[in-house]
Each structure stands twice: as structure tokens, then as C-alpha cells.
Design a protein around this motif. Structure first.
Motif, PDB file in Angstrom:
ATOM      1  N   UNK A   1      26.610  44.592  34.585  1.00  0.00           N
ATOM      2  CA  UNK A   1      27.155  45.345  33.459  1.00  0.00           C
ATOM      3  C   UNK A   1      28.663  45.502  33.621  1.00  0.00           C
ATOM      4  N   UNK A   2      29.307  45.927  32.551  1.00  0.00           N
ATOM      5  CA  UNK A   2      30.748  46.145  32.609  1.00  0.00           C
ATOM      6  C   UNK A   2      31.086  47.237  33.624  1.00  0.00           C
ATOM      7  N   UNK A   3      30.282  48.273  33.657  1.00  0.00           N
ATOM      8  CA  UNK A   3      30.528  49.383  34.585  1.00  0.00           C
ATOM      9  C   UNK A   3      30.371  48.924  36.037  1.00  0.00           C
ATOM     10  N   UNK A   4      29.360  48.103  36.295  1.00  0.00           N
ATOM     11  CA  UNK A   4      29.151  47.581  37.651  1.00  0.00           C
ATOM     12  C   UNK A   4      30.283  46.646  38.062  1.00  0.00           C
ATOM     13  N   UNK A   5      30.760  45.839  37.124  1.00  0.00           N
ATOM     14  CA  UNK A   5      31.879  44.935  37.417  1.00  0.00           C
ATOM     15  C   UNK A   5      33.126  45.725  37.788  1.00  0.00           C
ATOM     16  N   UNK A   6      33.359  46.826  37.092  1.00  0.00           N
ATOM     17  CA  UNK A   6      34.515  47.666  37.404  1.00  0.00           C
ATOM     18  C   UNK A   6      34.391  48.294  38.798  1.00  0.00           C
ATOM     19  N   UNK A   7      33.167  48.601  39.222  1.00  0.00           N
ATOM     20  CA  UNK A   7      32.952  49.102  40.583  1.00  0.00           C
ATOM     21  C   UNK A   7      33.386  48.070  41.615  1.00  0.00           C
ATOM     22  N   UNK A   8      33.084  46.800  41.343  1.00  0.00           N
ATOM     23  CA  UNK A   8      33.414  45.734  42.289  1.00  0.00           C
ATOM     24  C   UNK A   8      34.926  45.547  42.431  1.00  0.00           C
ATOM     25  N   UNK A   9      35.677  45.979  41.438  1.00  0.00           N
ATOM     26  CA  UNK A   9      37.136  45.848  41.499  1.00  0.00           C
ATOM     27  C   UNK A   9      37.737  46.674  42.629  1.00  0.00           C
ATOM     28  N   UNK A  10      36.982  47.625  43.128  1.00  0.00           N
ATOM     29  CA  UNK A  10      37.486  48.512  44.187  1.00  0.00           C
ATOM     30  C   UNK A  10      37.186  48.000  45.594  1.00  0.00           C
ATOM     31  N   UNK A  11      36.454  46.898  45.699  1.00  0.00           N
ATOM     32  CA  UNK A  11      36.029  46.410  47.015  1.00  0.00           C
ATOM     33  C   UNK A  11      37.214  45.997  47.890  1.00  0.00           C
ATOM     34  N   UNK A  12      37.048  46.234  49.199  1.00  0.00           N
ATOM     35  CA  UNK A  12      38.065  45.846  50.174  1.00  0.00           C
ATOM     36  C   UNK A  12      37.385  45.334  51.435  1.00  0.00           C
TER      37      UNK A  12
ATOM     38  N   UNK B   1      48.279  43.984  32.983  1.00  0.00           N
ATOM     39  CA  UNK B   1      46.994  44.463  32.472  1.00  0.00           C
ATOM     40  C   UNK B   1      46.258  45.284  33.526  1.00  0.00           C
ATOM     41  N   UNK B   2      45.313  46.094  33.090  1.00  0.00           N
ATOM     42  CA  UNK B   2      44.488  46.876  34.007  1.00  0.00           C
ATOM     43  C   UNK B   2      43.268  46.048  34.402  1.00  0.00           C
ATOM     44  N   UNK B   3      42.549  46.545  35.427  1.00  0.00           N
ATOM     45  CA  UNK B   3      41.284  45.899  35.788  1.00  0.00           C
ATOM     46  C   UNK B   3      40.321  45.945  34.606  1.00  0.00           C
ATOM     47  N   UNK B   4      40.356  47.031  33.860  1.00  0.00           N
ATOM     48  CA  UNK B   4      39.470  47.140  32.697  1.00  0.00           C
ATOM     49  C   UNK B   4      39.784  46.059  31.669  1.00  0.00           C
ATOM     50  N   UNK B   5      41.077  45.763  31.491  1.00  0.00           N
ATOM     51  CA  UNK B   5      41.461  44.680  30.572  1.00  0.00           C
ATOM     52  C   UNK B   5      40.879  43.345  31.037  1.00  0.00           C
TER      53      UNK B   5
ATOM     54  N   UNK C   1      43.795  38.252  43.077  1.00  0.00           N
ATOM     55  CA  UNK C   1      43.476  37.019  42.345  1.00  0.00           C
ATOM     56  C   UNK C   1      42.069  36.540  42.679  1.00  0.00           C
ATOM     57  N   UNK C   2      41.768  36.470  43.968  1.00  0.00           N
ATOM     58  CA  UNK C   2      40.447  35.984  44.387  1.00  0.00           C
ATOM     59  C   UNK C   2      39.334  36.929  43.941  1.00  0.00           C
ATOM     60  N   UNK C   3      39.611  38.221  43.975  1.00  0.00           N
ATOM     61  CA  UNK C   3      38.626  39.211  43.526  1.00  0.00           C
ATOM     62  C   UNK C   3      38.337  39.007  42.035  1.00  0.00           C
ATOM     63  N   UNK C   4      39.372  38.754  41.254  1.00  0.00           N
ATOM     64  CA  UNK C   4      39.193  38.508  39.814  1.00  0.00           C
ATOM     65  C   UNK C   4      38.307  37.290  39.579  1.00  0.00           C
ATOM     66  N   UNK C   5      38.591  36.206  40.284  1.00  0.00           N
ATOM     67  CA  UNK C   5      37.805  34.975  40.129  1.00  0.00           C
ATOM     68  C   UNK C   5      36.344  35.233  40.466  1.00  0.00           C
ATOM     69  N   UNK C   6      36.102  35.941  41.565  1.00  0.00           N
ATOM     70  CA  UNK C   6      34.735  36.195  42.023  1.00  0.00           C
ATOM     71  C   UNK C   6      33.956  37.054  41.021  1.00  0.00           C
ATOM     72  N   UNK C   7      34.597  38.083  40.490  1.00  0.00           N
ATOM     73  CA  UNK C   7      33.917  38.947  39.519  1.00  0.00           C
ATOM     74  C   UNK C   7      33.652  38.180  38.221  1.00  0.00           C
TER      75      UNK C   7
END
Length: 322
Positions: A14-25, A208-212, A252-258
Motif C-alpha cells: 500500500x501507499x502507507x506501507x511504501x512510505x514506511x519503507x522510506x525510513x529504512x536504514x 520533491x518529498x518522499x510522498x511525491x 537513490x537506491x532506496x527509491x529504485x527498490x521501493x
């Protein structure tokens, strides 16, 4: 609660779950890359898709896209010229065929190439001639209507390209004000209606934001496009985005993976910025979900040699299959 990334190999995200993944480190980020690579293998296999473009008409564009060197509104000192002659375009396409590129795209500056103009007729003739060859013909020639697209489809154009660039809500603020992003959406829908495949993605790194970014991915999914090119902003002096800092490699890599988790079976292409920004980490993009690239250079920025790219592809395939 521990985040279970592996469930997205089979489940929709889901969109909400994808946004959670943006915080991974850290190690969880490396796990994300690994899962994205597994998703790519499961749904797309081990083929790298390649495309070659020609900057068929350069500069003097009426639009104010803030990232673009070709807008007449910015002083970027690029080479400008009208549409290349038919013979030149066909010879460039034959070079792409010789390099075993999967597809060849004519890209032009400007808001759109209208039916009845000399430029449109040249592109139509090009498609008629080169669609007989062993390569997929594509166009990226701006905002077109259904009739214009239908004529090109009948001439032999298989795929049409029109980027969203970012989320629909952020488009006016960070991309352009001289046209509406919904006009791009209408062109995409019209291309699909006449039976064309569609290539539609955007640029990351424009503020842009992660949400964008996530919104853009889900819009591409909702539209049902076939390929998603991801460009990494390479700031061009003279444009409104010319002084931006480039994105970090991990972002960049996080964006590609998501994107891979969202767009499981689609061709995700790493395009501009692949060499100049990812640099030593270029191969990592293809171990984090990407499965396509552009060879032979971009519009106003040179890429690396085709020979080096095909060596890279062969080595990558060995890693994928090992």
C-alpha cells in the motif's frame, strides 16, 4: 513491531506501507535491496532491457520545465537545431540496431509535434521505414491527441513516452507552469487507447518529498504503463534547479527498490544520472530492482560508450544468474 519486508515479494504494497519503507536504514535497507532484487527476478526474469534515443530536435522549447536545458526561458548554452533529416534519423536507428538495442526513440523539444506539420510527416515516414527492422520504434514528441497517436501507431510506432516527472500535486511547483500535468495523463491514456505501449516515469532530486515519489509510482501503476524511467537530477547551470545538491546514493537506491515493490512486473529503467551521480554504485541499482537502462547517451548530456555498457550488462547477467 518488526517490519516484514519479504511479504512484498508476493503481496501488494500500500501507499502507507511504501512510505514506511522510506525510513529504512542500515541492515534493513540492505534487506530492502535484496527483496527488491528477488521481486525483479520473480516477475521480470533476468533480461536487461535497453533503449537508445536521439535528441532529434534540440532547444528553443516554449515550456518552462525547471530541470531542462532545452527551455528557451533559460540560458544554458546548449546546441539548438531543428528536426534532423530523415536520412540522419534512419542512420542513427541503424547504429542502435547494430548495437542490439531493444528500441530506438525519437525525442524532440517543444510542447508537441502536430499532425500536418513537416516534422510530424518526417517522424511518420521514419516509423514506416524503420518499423520493418529488428527494433521497437518509440516516440517522445510532447502532447498529442488520439488521432495523431493513431496515425503514428499505424505507421509503426510501438511505444510512446511521456513522463509525469513527479507527483501530480507537486508538478506545478517543481516542474512546469506552462502546461498542465493532466495533459500528459491524457496523452498517456490516448496512446494506450490506440494500442501503444507507454513509457512513463520521472526525475528524482528536484526537491520533491518522499510522498511525491511514492505518489508518482502509484500513479504509474494506476495508469498501467509498461516502463518507468527513473532519472536522477543532474543539476544544469542556468535552470531553476541548477544549484541543487545531488541526491545521496542510499536515497537513490532506496527509491529504485521501493518502486520495484510497487511496480512488480514493470521495466524500471535507470536513465540520466546513472553514470554521473551513481558512479561506483551504478551496478547496485540493478541489484536493488532495476532492469533497464538507456545506452548511447541522453539529450544534452553524454553517456559512456556503448561498448562499456554492454560489458556492464554481461557482467550483471552473470551476477543475476549465479
Amino acid at each position: 513491531m518488526e517490519l516484514n519486508i519479504r511479504k512484498y515479494i508476493d503481496e501488494e504494497i500500500t501507499k502507507e506501507e511504501a512510505l514506511e519503507l522510506c525510513q529504512l536504514k542500515g541492515s534493513k535497507l540492505l534487506e530492502l535491496f535484496n527483496v527488491a532484487n528477488e521481486v525483479r527476478e520473480k516477475y521480470c526474469g533476468n533480461k536487461i532491457e535497453t533503449c537508445t534515443i536521439t535528441n532529434a530536435k534540440s532547444g528553443k522549447c516554449s515550456e518552462d520545465c525547471k530541470f531542462c536545458a532545452q527551455s528557451e526561458k533559460y540560458n544554458t548554452c546548449i546546441e539548438t537545431y531543428p528536426l534532423k533529416d530523415l536520412e540522419v534519423l534512419e542512420n542513427e536507428c541503424k547504429e542502435a540496431i547494430a548495437h542490439n538495442s531493444d528500441r530506438f526513440a525519437i525525442v524532440t523539444s517543444g510542447k508537441g509535434i502536430q499532425k500536418g506539420t513537416k516534422d510530424y510527416e518526417t517522424i511518420k515516414k521514419f516509423a514506416e521505414d524503420m518499423s520493418k527492422e529488428n527494433i521497437e520504434i518509440c516516440c517522445s514528441i510532447g502532447l498529442l491527441n488520439e488521432d495523431e497517436l493513431k496515425t503514428l501507431k499505424e505507421a509503426g510506432v510501438v511505444r510512446f513516452h511521456s513522463n509525469l516527472q513527479t507527483s501530480i500535486k507537486a508538478y506545478k511547483d517543481i516542474v512546469a507552469t506552462t502546461h498542465n500535468v493532466l495533459d500528459r495523463v491524457e496523452t498517456i491514456k490516448a496512446a494506450q487507447k490506440v494500442g501503444m505501449k507507454v513509457c512513463c516515469g520521472g526525475i528524482i532530486g528536484m526537491g520533491e518529498t518522499w510522498e511525491d515519489r511514492i505518489d508518482m509510482a502509484f500513479t504509474c501503476k494506476e495508469l498501467g504503463v509498461d516502463a518507468i524511467p527513473l532519472n536522477i537530477l543532474n543539476p544544469i547551470k542556468g535552470t531553476p534547479h541548477g544549484d541543487r545538491e545531488v541526491l545521496s546514493v542510499d536515497e537513490i537506491l532506496k527509491t529504485i527498490a521501493i518502486y520495484r515493490l510497487i511496480l512488480k512486473d514493470k521495466n524500471i529503467k535507470v536513465v540520466a544520472g546513472r553514470e554521473s551521480i551513481l558512479k561506483d554504485f551504478m551496478g547496485s541499482a540493478f541489484l536493488a530492482g532495476a532492469n533497464g537502462l538507456m545506452i548511447g547517451g541522453y539529450l544534452t548530456i553524454k553517456g559512456r560508450s556503448v561498448e562499456d555498457d554492454f560489458k556492464f550488462i554481461e557482467n550483471l547477467k552473470k551476477i543475476w544468474k549465479s
